[in-house]
Design a protein around this motif. Structure first.
Motif, PDB file in Angstrom:
ATOM      1  N   ALA A   3     -36.407 105.217 -28.019  1.00 53.30           N
ATOM      2  CA  ALA A   3     -35.963 104.696 -26.715  1.00 53.30           C
ATOM      3  C   ALA A   3     -34.532 104.185 -26.801  1.00 53.30           C
ATOM      4  O   ALA A   3     -33.731 104.388 -25.885  1.00 53.30           O
ATOM      5  N   ILE A   4     -34.192 103.547 -27.891  1.00 54.96           N
ATOM      6  CA  ILE A   4     -32.823 103.027 -28.044  1.00 54.96           C
ATOM      7  C   ILE A   4     -31.855 104.183 -28.256  1.00 54.96           C
ATOM      8  O   ILE A   4     -30.788 104.239 -27.665  1.00 54.96           O
ATOM      9  N   ARG A   5     -32.281 105.132 -29.070  1.00 58.25           N
ATOM     10  CA  ARG A   5     -31.403 106.271 -29.369  1.00 58.25           C
ATOM     11  C   ARG A   5     -31.121 107.089 -28.111  1.00 58.25           C
ATOM     12  O   ARG A   5     -30.007 107.517 -27.865  1.00 58.25           O
ATOM     13  N   ARG A   6     -32.187 107.289 -27.304  1.00 61.12           N
ATOM     14  CA  ARG A   6     -32.043 108.143 -26.123  1.00 61.12           C
ATOM     15  C   ARG A   6     -31.366 107.445 -24.956  1.00 61.12           C
ATOM     16  O   ARG A   6     -30.936 108.073 -24.016  1.00 61.12           O
ATOM     17  N   PHE A  26     -25.601 103.830 -27.031  1.00 58.76           N
ATOM     18  CA  PHE A  26     -24.715 103.980 -28.188  1.00 58.76           C
ATOM     19  C   PHE A  26     -24.226 105.419 -28.142  1.00 58.76           C
ATOM     20  O   PHE A  26     -24.687 106.263 -28.895  1.00 58.76           O
ATOM     21  N   ASP A  27     -23.315 105.702 -27.209  1.00 53.81           N
ATOM     22  CA  ASP A  27     -22.986 107.113 -27.018  1.00 53.81           C
ATOM     23  C   ASP A  27     -22.065 107.645 -28.107  1.00 53.81           C
ATOM     24  O   ASP A  27     -21.903 108.839 -28.252  1.00 53.81           O
ATOM     25  N   ARG A  28     -21.475 106.760 -28.869  1.00 52.92           N
ATOM     26  CA  ARG A  28     -20.654 107.216 -29.984  1.00 52.92           C
ATOM     27  C   ARG A  28     -21.345 106.858 -31.285  1.00 52.92           C
ATOM     28  O   ARG A  28     -21.655 105.689 -31.519  1.00 52.92           O
ATOM     29  N   LYS A  29     -21.596 107.855 -32.071  1.00 49.28           N
ATOM     30  CA  LYS A  29     -22.239 107.588 -33.359  1.00 49.28           C
ATOM     31  C   LYS A  29     -21.248 107.941 -34.453  1.00 49.28           C
ATOM     32  O   LYS A  29     -20.714 109.046 -34.484  1.00 49.28           O
ATOM     33  N   ILE A  30     -20.964 107.002 -35.302  1.00 50.51           N
ATOM     34  CA  ILE A  30     -19.949 107.221 -36.331  1.00 50.51           C
ATOM     35  C   ILE A  30     -20.584 107.135 -37.711  1.00 50.51           C
ATOM     36  O   ILE A  30     -21.165 106.104 -38.067  1.00 50.51           O
ATOM     37  N   HIS A  31     -20.491 108.226 -38.435  1.00 48.58           N
ATOM     38  CA  HIS A  31     -21.080 108.253 -39.772  1.00 48.58           C
ATOM     39  C   HIS A  31     -20.141 107.610 -40.780  1.00 48.58           C
ATOM     40  O   HIS A  31     -18.967 107.972 -40.859  1.00 48.58           O
ATOM     41  N   LEU A  44     -33.712  94.526 -25.376  1.00 47.56           N
ATOM     42  CA  LEU A  44     -32.426  95.038 -25.853  1.00 47.56           C
ATOM     43  C   LEU A  44     -31.912  96.139 -24.922  1.00 47.56           C
ATOM     44  O   LEU A  44     -30.731  96.162 -24.563  1.00 47.56           O
ATOM     45  N   LEU A  45     -32.815  97.025 -24.482  1.00 43.68           N
ATOM     46  CA  LEU A  45     -32.405  98.105 -23.580  1.00 43.68           C
ATOM     47  C   LEU A  45     -31.915  97.545 -22.251  1.00 43.68           C
ATOM     48  O   LEU A  45     -30.904  97.995 -21.715  1.00 43.68           O
ATOM     49  N   LEU A  48     -30.088 105.095 -41.292  1.00 42.64           N
ATOM     50  CA  LEU A  48     -30.381 106.441 -40.792  1.00 42.64           C
ATOM     51  C   LEU A  48     -30.536 106.417 -39.279  1.00 42.64           C
ATOM     52  O   LEU A  48     -31.287 105.600 -38.752  1.00 42.64           O
ATOM     53  N   VAL A  49     -29.844 107.321 -38.585  1.00 46.72           N
ATOM     54  CA  VAL A  49     -29.964 107.355 -37.119  1.00 46.72           C
ATOM     55  C   VAL A  49     -31.403 107.679 -36.719  1.00 46.72           C
ATOM     56  O   VAL A  49     -31.939 107.124 -35.773  1.00 46.72           O
ATOM     57  N   GLU A  50     -32.011 108.605 -37.470  1.00 47.06           N
ATOM     58  CA  GLU A  50     -33.361 109.050 -37.086  1.00 47.06           C
ATOM     59  C   GLU A  50     -34.367 107.916 -37.156  1.00 47.06           C
ATOM     60  O   GLU A  50     -35.433 108.000 -36.566  1.00 47.06           O
ATOM     61  N   ASP A  51     -34.023 106.848 -37.893  1.00 45.01           N
ATOM     62  CA  ASP A  51     -34.973 105.755 -38.045  1.00 45.01           C
ATOM     63  C   ASP A  51     -34.925 104.770 -36.886  1.00 45.01           C
ATOM     64  O   ASP A  51     -35.723 103.840 -36.812  1.00 45.01           O
TER      65      ASP A  51
END
Ligand SMILES: Nc1ncnc2c1ncn2[C@@H]1O[C@H](COP(=O)(O)OP(=O)(O)OP(=O)(O)O)[C@@H](O)[C@H]1O
Ligand SMILES: [Mg+2]
Length: 396
Positions: free
Chosen positions: A284-287, A291-296, A257-258, A277-280
């Protein structure tokens, strides 16, 4: 196709820019001018489809026609006169079009349609519209900034020298409209759509997750411009509560995926991820910054809840007045999915009651009443509240 007012504004502005750009290139760079005139004509046609007023529709169609004829005359100037031979004369439009399109290296619509029909993951642009999403105005604004504008105006991003982002991440409690928004964004762009769940991709065949990801993106590259929605990204992460460790299959899938997310930078593939949850999400994917835009996408507030009720009641028969104050007061902590379910169940209760009372002729059947709605609301556990409690419990 209905477009939101924001998208109409964007398209109106775009058509003006394209036309001006085309005029600036006319004469000196006829091929480029023809391509720009032709693109502007396409946008006028899209606007004609989106408008209701016959006068406005006609105006857009006239403009499209006149821009197409400008495109043809530019091509003639460039020595690409399509009506020089008998064969060409029988289908001048197609030849002009193909010349223009090759200038822009565009994929033929017919090829895309054939590719979608044969596709494993993709479908035609969804019918869900941004107007079907209740509330969430600020969030939808961010979708416009993060996805819609970059894909409609890549040249502006290029001119400024910034990359347009290909990836946004939607996160929030279950049932708040993340999947709905992803489909509506694809509709707004008019792009083919693939909606997959990371959990399903990984589990369908054990250890085939990486291959599934590869096939998904191979298809996306063929079909682009397109939207890929990857739901349940959290399923790729190590469990927070000390559950099972990541398997080799999951790790391979994350690596794949990366790689794919890196490879599509600058392409016309738009990836929307979703998680509760973003923390979940795996670190590696988060960092990766992909996905540089995170929309709650959170629980709907009072106004949003009313909006969502109205959307779901729109095509239902309603009897008598609704006491909105009471409905809103009692639905704190309800998600959009809860509201959709309340309306559905209230409708079913109304139908069942009508049958019990012997009223079965469709024109006589009464509709959903305020009492039907309140009965369902009072029985329902608010989904978001329940979910938040579970989170607190699993963290403690
Ligand atoms: N903001 C909203 N406006 C209108 N309907 C909504 C909204 N949010 C949710 N719904 C209704 O709830 C259904 C489920 O919502 P959706 O699948 O988009 O939630 P989700 O955020 O993706 O949830 P999950 O995290 O469980 O995947 C939608 O199909 C729609 O009927
Ligand atoms: Mg969902």
């Amino acid at each position: 196709m209905t477009l939101s007012p924001e998208s109409l504004d964007i398209l109106e502005q775009r058509v003006e820019d394209l036309t001006e750009d085309a005029r600036n290139h006319a004469g000196d760079e006829p091929k480029k001018a023809a391509a720009l005139f032709s693109k502007a004509a396409d946008v006028h046609e899209r606007l004609a489809e989106a408008k209701d007023s016959p006068v406005v529709v006609q105006a857009h169609e006239n403009k499209a026609e006149s821009l197409r004829s400008n495109a043809q005359s530019q091509l003639r100037d460039a020595g690409l006169n399509p009506s020089n031979s008998m064969r060409d004369e029988s289908r001048p439009e197609t030849d002009v079009q193909s010349e223009v399109e090759s200038t822009f290296d565009e994929v033929e619509t017919d090829d895309t349609q054939a590719a979608i029909e044969a596709a494993e993951f993709f479908e035609n642009p969804p019918s869900t519209e941004l107007e079907d999403v209740g509330g969430l105005d600020a969030e939808i604004g961010r979708i416009h900034d993060g996805i819609i504008k970059p894909h409609l105006y890549p040249e502006v991003f290029n001119a400024i020298g910034v990359d347009m982002s290909n990836g946004v991440l939607l996160y929030g409690p279950p049932g708040t409209g993340k999947s709905l928004i992803a489909r509506a964004a694809a509709n707004e762009l008019g792009y083919p759509y693939a909606g997959v769940s990371a959990a399903e991709l990984g589990s369908e065949y054990v250890n085939k997750g990486a291959q599934n990801v590869q096939r998904l993106f191979a298809e996306a590259k063929q079909i682009q411009p397109c939207v890929v929605f990857v739901d349940e990204l959290d399923s790729l992460a190590r469990s927070r509560s000390g559950g099972p460790e990541q398997t080799d299959g999951t790790r391979q899938m994350i690596t794949q995926l990366l790689q794919e997310l890196d490879a599509i930078q600058g392409s016309e593939i738009c990836v929307i991820g979703a998680t509760n949850l973003v923390e979940d999400i795996d670190g590696a994917i988060r960092r990766s910054g992909r996905f540089d835009r995170k929309i709650h996408i959170g629980a709907p507030d009072a106004d949003d809840r009313r909006d969502i009720f109205q959307i779901h009641l729109e095509d239902k028969r309603v009897s008598g007045d609704l006491d909105w104050n009471e409905i809103i007061e009692w639905t704190e902590g309800f998600s959009g999915a809860d509201i959709a379910s309340v309306v559905r169940q209230a409708g079913q209760a109304a139908a069942s009651e009508s049958i019990d009372e012997g009223v079965v002729s469709p024109s006589d059947v009464p509709g959903i009443t305020h009492e039907h709605l309140m009965e369902q609301i009072k029985e329902k556990e608010p989904g978001v509240k329940e979910w938040e409690e579970e989170q607190n419990h699993s963290l403690s």
